[in-house]
Design an enzyme around this catalytic site. Structure first.
Site, PDB file in Angstrom:
ATOM      1  CG  ASP A 159      -5.991  -4.792   2.285  1.00  0.00           C
ATOM      2  OD1 ASP A 159      -5.760  -4.553   3.556  1.00  0.00           O
ATOM      3  OD2 ASP A 159      -6.396  -4.348   1.023  1.00  0.00           O
TER       4      ASP A 159
ATOM      5  CG  ASP B 134      -1.421   0.856   1.417  1.00  0.00           C
ATOM      6  OD1 ASP B 134      -1.748   1.782   0.281  1.00  0.00           O
ATOM      7  OD2 ASP B 134      -2.319   0.904   2.482  1.00  0.00           O
TER       8      ASP B 134
END
Length: 376
Positions: free
Chosen positions: A271, A92
């Site tokens: 996720d 990320d």
């Protein structure tokens, strides 16, 4: 990176695919355990492979940049070598962390100026620097730098933020194209669709992102407090626009029922910190529904933690024993609960994939939604 679409459910938008990376092939739909600082909390890499059956994990650019830092990661040969995980990794970009640090950051066209949550030091993240950091981390899939808007969010701010995210994306793509991977394996850049819960903004953002023709695409800015139905509506809208031949990643989602709904809307990757975070607090996600293992009712229940799983510690240890570990404040309790939740999440997406291929996903999902929401 290549995405191979294997099957599509006739009644829903659910898809089964194969995502080929230099560190291995991922069977989709897939859930990615979150290893924010290069470690999935309370779980060893061997357990992620053998018990959880994890295929890909997630790391975070913001946290890994602060510690151990890019210098250490480069000396180690990248995150794969540093943490011993030889399968795919996604990072990320840190956009969500910048969002969560709203009291200690300032956004401008150049990037995001923020204070470290560790020592208060000041740092500037730009689209260019975030690409460079993710090159140093060496993840197989890297995310574009974006701004994640809060909920609720006024329309004017949501549009301004989306347009900034798009300008940042253009810079990310340029920088990514100007640089090379550092560790001998390919990396893929995923843009992120934003637009809060406004349909016209989500449509505009999805169309803009689609034109980039990236290896895959992500849907961000959801699971930030909006009603679940709003999240599903945004996902359905966006998945109807994003290229069918590319994987779709719904960021930060979510509960087992969120994942089942998302799969049905055409999402391939998920996720969330929930499995490990909730597990450490005694909340289990199981084949029988949600279990608060701290409740006294489990004190003399000697059935397996989750008999619905095929193998692993959840089929060996009992609910009574796990409750005892929590009551005694034993670290093993946190580990077993984390393993249970991660194992169940990976089991859930594996079963979803099996039923998509078999052609009966829609009917199977209806039954599973009732089961996973059950409170025990």
């Amino acid at each position: 990176m290549e995405f191979e679409l294997i099957a599509t459910d006739a009644e829903t938008g659910a898809r089964a695919g194969l995502l080929h990376t230099d560190h291995g092939t991922i069977e989709t739909p897939i859930f990615m355990p979150v290893g924010t600082v290069g470690s999935v909390k309370a779980v060893m890499q061997e357990q992620l492979k053998e018990t959880v059956k994890g295929q890909i994990i997630l790391g975070n650019t913001y946290h890994l940049y602060l510690r151990p830092g890019t210098e250490i990661l480069e000396k180690a040969g990248g995150l794969h070598k540093f943490n011993g995980w030889d399968r795919p990794i996604l990072t990320d970009s840190g956009g969500y962390q910048v969002f969560s640090l709203s009291g200690n950051r300032k956004l401008k066209e150049e990037g995001a100026l923020f204070q470290s949550h560790i020592d208060g030091s000041r740092h500037l993240f730009t689209p260019e620097s975030v690409m460079d950091i993710q090159r140093s981390i060496g993840a197989d899939i890297v995310m574009a730098f974006d701004e994640c808007t809060p909920y609720p969010c006024e329309y004017g701010y949501a549009r301004k933020s989306m347009e900034l995210t798009h300008r940042w994306l253009t810079r990310c793509v340029k920088r990514f194209g100007e640089t090379e991977p550092k560790y001998g394996h390919n990396q893929s850049l995923f843009p992120i669709v934003q637009g809060s819960t406004y349909k016209d903004l989500r449509r505009e953002s999805a169309e803009f992102i689609s034109q980039i023709e990236a290896d895959g695409n992500a849907i961000g800015g959801l699971s930030v407090g909006e009603p679940e139905q709003d999240m599903y509506e945004m996902c359905e809208l966006v998945c109807g626009i994003l290229p069918k031949q590319k994987p779709r990643y719904l960021m930060g989602v979510g509960t087992p029922w969120n994942i089942l709904e998302g799969i049905g809307l055409g999402v391939d990757m998920f996720d969330c910190v929930m499995p490990t975070r909730n597990g450490r607090n005694g909340m289990l996600f199981t084949s029988e529904g949600v279990v608060n293992i701290k409740n006294k009712r489990w004190a003399d229940d000697f059935s397996p933690i989750d008999a619905g799983l095929e193998d692993g510690p959840s089929t060996v240890y009992t609910k009574a024993y796990l409750r005892h570990l929590f009551a005694a404040n034993e670290i093993l309790g946190l580990q077993l609960a984390s393993l249970q939740n991660l194992s169940f999440y990976l089991h859930l997406v594996k079963e979803a994939r099996k039923h998509i291929i078999a052609g009966d996903f829609a009917s199977w999902r209806r039954g599973m939604l009732e089961t996973v929401k059950r409170r025990n």
